[in-house]
Design a protein around this motif. Structure first.
Motif, PDB file in Angstrom:
ATOM      1  N   LEU A  14      27.271 -27.700  83.475  1.00 52.01           N
ATOM      2  CA  LEU A  14      26.460 -27.180  82.369  1.00 52.01           C
ATOM      3  C   LEU A  14      25.602 -28.288  81.776  1.00 52.01           C
ATOM      4  CD1 LEU A  14      28.837 -24.777  80.414  1.00 52.01           C
ATOM      5  CD2 LEU A  14      26.717 -24.190  81.581  1.00 52.01           C
ATOM      6  N   LEU A  15      26.195 -29.474  81.608  1.00 50.84           N
ATOM      7  CA  LEU A  15      25.430 -30.614  81.103  1.00 50.84           C
ATOM      8  C   LEU A  15      24.326 -30.997  82.080  1.00 50.84           C
ATOM      9  CD1 LEU A  15      28.344 -32.839  79.779  1.00 50.84           C
ATOM     10  CD2 LEU A  15      26.598 -31.695  78.407  1.00 50.84           C
ATOM     11  N   LEU A  16      24.674 -31.086  83.353  1.00 47.08           N
ATOM     12  CA  LEU A  16      23.696 -31.429  84.371  1.00 47.08           C
ATOM     13  C   LEU A  16      22.571 -30.390  84.386  1.00 47.08           C
ATOM     14  CD1 LEU A  16      24.217 -32.979  87.720  1.00 47.08           C
ATOM     15  CD2 LEU A  16      23.061 -30.804  87.713  1.00 47.08           C
ATOM     16  N   ASP A  17      22.922 -29.116  84.329  1.00 46.53           N
ATOM     17  CA  ASP A  17      21.939 -28.040  84.330  1.00 46.53           C
ATOM     18  C   ASP A  17      21.009 -28.130  83.119  1.00 46.53           C
ATOM     19  OD1 ASP A  17      21.050 -25.501  85.635  1.00 46.53           O
ATOM     20  OD2 ASP A  17      21.678 -24.625  83.723  1.00 46.53           O
ATOM     21  N   ALA A  18      21.544 -28.602  82.001  1.00 47.07           N
ATOM     22  CA  ALA A  18      20.745 -28.712  80.782  1.00 47.07           C
ATOM     23  C   ALA A  18      19.743 -29.861  80.839  1.00 47.07           C
ATOM     24  CB  ALA A  18      21.663 -28.881  79.568  1.00 47.07           C
ATOM     25  N   VAL A  19      20.074 -30.966  81.504  1.00 51.93           N
ATOM     26  CA  VAL A  19      19.179 -32.124  81.504  1.00 51.93           C
ATOM     27  C   VAL A  19      18.303 -32.212  82.752  1.00 51.93           C
ATOM     28  CG1 VAL A  19      20.692 -33.473  79.999  1.00 51.93           C
ATOM     29  CG2 VAL A  19      20.831 -33.781  82.473  1.00 51.93           C
ATOM     30  N   ALA A  20      18.688 -31.542  83.823  1.00 55.11           N
ATOM     31  CA  ALA A  20      17.926 -31.637  85.072  1.00 55.11           C
ATOM     32  C   ALA A  20      16.823 -30.584  85.119  1.00 55.11           C
ATOM     33  CB  ALA A  20      18.859 -31.464  86.273  1.00 55.11           C
ATOM     34  N   ARG A  21      15.696 -30.952  85.745  1.00 57.62           N
ATOM     35  CA  ARG A  21      14.641 -29.982  86.003  1.00 57.62           C
ATOM     36  C   ARG A  21      15.150 -28.893  86.928  1.00 57.62           C
ATOM     37  NH1 ARG A  21       9.326 -32.935  88.247  1.00 57.62           N
ATOM     38  NH2 ARG A  21      10.040 -34.976  87.615  1.00 57.62           N
ATOM     39  N   ARG A  22      15.907 -29.343  87.945  1.00 57.73           N
ATOM     40  CA  ARG A  22      16.498 -28.442  88.915  1.00 57.73           C
ATOM     41  C   ARG A  22      17.618 -29.179  89.624  1.00 57.73           C
ATOM     42  NH1 ARG A  22      12.915 -28.032  94.158  1.00 57.73           N
ATOM     43  NH2 ARG A  22      12.370 -30.196  94.422  1.00 57.73           N
ATOM     44  N   TRP A  23      18.507 -28.414  90.261  1.00 57.01           N
ATOM     45  CA  TRP A  23      19.590 -29.015  91.028  1.00 57.01           C
ATOM     46  C   TRP A  23      20.019 -28.033  92.102  1.00 57.01           C
ATOM     47  CZ3 TRP A  23      24.619 -27.066  91.280  1.00 57.01           C
ATOM     48  CH2 TRP A  23      24.950 -26.077  90.339  1.00 57.01           C
ATOM     49  N   GLY A  24      20.743 -28.542  93.082  1.00 56.29           N
ATOM     50  CA  GLY A  24      21.180 -27.673  94.158  1.00 56.29           C
ATOM     51  C   GLY A  24      22.125 -28.382  95.111  1.00 56.29           C
ATOM     52  N   VAL A  25      22.398 -27.701  96.218  1.00 59.27           N
ATOM     53  CA  VAL A  25      23.321 -28.210  97.225  1.00 59.27           C
ATOM     54  C   VAL A  25      22.663 -28.060  98.591  1.00 59.27           C
ATOM     55  CG1 VAL A  25      25.600 -27.940  98.296  1.00 59.27           C
ATOM     56  CG2 VAL A  25      25.296 -27.430  95.861  1.00 59.27           C
ATOM     57  N   GLU A  26      22.741 -29.106  99.381  1.00 64.03           N
ATOM     58  CA  GLU A  26      22.323 -29.054 100.781  1.00 64.03           C
ATOM     59  C   GLU A  26      23.600 -29.175 101.608  1.00 64.03           C
ATOM     60  OE1 GLU A  26      19.465 -32.195 101.263  1.00 64.03           O
ATOM     61  OE2 GLU A  26      18.181 -31.362  99.701  1.00 64.03           O
ATOM     62  N   GLN A  27      23.927 -28.107 102.301  1.00 61.64           N
ATOM     63  CA  GLN A  27      25.183 -28.057 103.038  1.00 61.64           C
ATOM     64  C   GLN A  27      24.934 -28.381 104.503  1.00 61.64           C
ATOM     65  OE1 GLN A  27      27.131 -24.342 102.400  1.00 61.64           O
ATOM     66  NE2 GLN A  27      29.123 -25.109 103.014  1.00 61.64           N
ATOM     67  N   GLY A  28      25.708 -29.326 105.033  1.00 56.71           N
ATOM     68  CA  GLY A  28      25.645 -29.673 106.440  1.00 56.71           C
ATOM     69  C   GLY A  28      26.921 -29.229 107.137  1.00 56.71           C
ATOM     70  N   ALA A  29      26.999 -29.491 108.429  1.00 57.34           N
ATOM     71  CA  ALA A  29      28.184 -29.106 109.196  1.00 57.34           C
ATOM     72  C   ALA A  29      29.401 -29.936 108.799  1.00 57.34           C
ATOM     73  CB  ALA A  29      27.911 -29.266 110.687  1.00 57.34           C
ATOM     74  N   ALA A  30      29.178 -31.211 108.465  1.00 58.44           N
ATOM     75  CA  ALA A  30      30.302 -32.105 108.175  1.00 58.44           C
ATOM     76  C   ALA A  30      30.205 -32.758 106.803  1.00 58.44           C
ATOM     77  CB  ALA A  30      30.385 -33.190 109.246  1.00 58.44           C
TER      78      ALA A  30
ATOM     79  N   LYS B 101      28.193 -32.327 102.510  1.00 57.94           N
ATOM     80  CA  LYS B 101      27.270 -31.639 101.608  1.00 57.94           C
ATOM     81  C   LYS B 101      26.658 -32.676 100.689  1.00 57.94           C
ATOM     82  CE  LYS B 101      30.470 -30.461  97.907  1.00 57.94           C
ATOM     83  NZ  LYS B 101      31.627 -30.992  98.584  1.00 57.94           N
ATOM     84  N   THR B 102      25.464 -32.388 100.218  1.00 51.02           N
ATOM     85  CA  THR B 102      24.790 -33.237  99.248  1.00 51.02           C
ATOM     86  C   THR B 102      24.482 -32.387  98.030  1.00 51.02           C
ATOM     87  OG1 THR B 102      23.802 -34.612 100.964  1.00 51.02           O
ATOM     88  CG2 THR B 102      22.762 -34.664  98.782  1.00 51.02           C
ATOM     89  N   VAL B 103      24.999 -32.797  96.882  1.00 46.42           N
ATOM     90  CA  VAL B 103      24.659 -32.165  95.623  1.00 46.42           C
ATOM     91  C   VAL B 103      23.596 -33.065  94.994  1.00 46.42           C
ATOM     92  CG1 VAL B 103      25.489 -31.274  93.413  1.00 46.42           C
ATOM     93  CG2 VAL B 103      27.004 -31.267  95.418  1.00 46.42           C
ATOM     94  N   TRP B 104      22.493 -32.464  94.592  1.00 52.86           N
ATOM     95  CA  TRP B 104      21.361 -33.236  94.098  1.00 52.86           C
ATOM     96  C   TRP B 104      20.837 -32.636  92.801  1.00 52.86           C
ATOM     97  CZ3 TRP B 104      16.948 -30.467  93.361  1.00 52.86           C
ATOM     98  CH2 TRP B 104      16.844 -29.246  94.042  1.00 52.86           C
ATOM     99  N   CYS B 105      20.101 -33.464  92.066  1.00 56.11           N
ATOM    100  CA  CYS B 105      19.391 -32.978  90.890  1.00 56.11           C
ATOM    101  C   CYS B 105      18.162 -33.841  90.687  1.00 56.11           C
ATOM    102  CB  CYS B 105      20.289 -32.986  89.650  1.00 56.11           C
ATOM    103  SG  CYS B 105      20.767 -34.610  89.079  1.00 56.11           S
ATOM    104  N   GLU B 106      17.207 -33.300  89.949  1.00 57.73           N
ATOM    105  CA  GLU B 106      15.997 -34.034  89.592  1.00 57.73           C
ATOM    106  C   GLU B 106      15.826 -34.014  88.092  1.00 57.73           C
ATOM    107  OE1 GLU B 106      12.639 -32.574  91.782  1.00 57.73           O
ATOM    108  OE2 GLU B 106      13.621 -32.934  93.699  1.00 57.73           O
TER     109      GLU B 106
END
Length: 139
Positions: A110-126, A128-133
């Protein structure tokens, strides 16, 4: 450790180099990582430091203490800063919860969502990357 940042999905990395750190996700690494991020950016960056703390903390709590992670911080087109935390478990995905006043946890995203322009997850086979801007004004 400084390395050439990867091309980020949804954002064009504009800095010639970013900060890339490989570490074990343990509680004592959180403040050390915040200091490294501030040192790398060279400016006060409380929102970026909050995002780094929350993303690393989520790995510690939900994937497991001692998990190897890679953290990347880079300037992106438009003057923003992108934070990425990659861990080796593609199955444990972050969930945005709505904690109540009685809950002792569940507010990190919730804190991250409040301060970030956007965020998401890139899921790979082995992994994952959680990112925010975060916007330039927040850095």
């Amino acid at each position: 450790m400084h390395r050439q940042p990867p091309t980020a999905v949804g954002a064009k990395v504009v800095a010639p180099s970013g900060l890339e750190v490989e570490l074990l996700a343990v509680p004592k690494a959180v403040p050390e990582l915040r200091r490294a991020v501030r040192g790398h950016l060279g400016v006060p960056c409380p929102e970026v430091q909050l995002c780094v703390s929350e993303l690393l903390g989520n790995v510690i709590r939900h994937v497991g203490e001692g998990t190897p992670v890679r953290v990347r911080v880079a300037w992106v087109e438009g003057g923003g800063i992108r934070v990425e935390v990659t861990d080796p478990d593609p199955r444990v995905l972050p969930v945005l919860l709505h904690a109540t006043g009685e809950d002792e946890s569940g507010r990190g995203l919730l804190l991250l969502d409040a301060v970030a322009r956007r965020w998401g997850v890139e899921q790979g086979a082995a992994s994952k990357t959680v990112w925010c801007e975060v916007g330039a004004g927040e850095a």
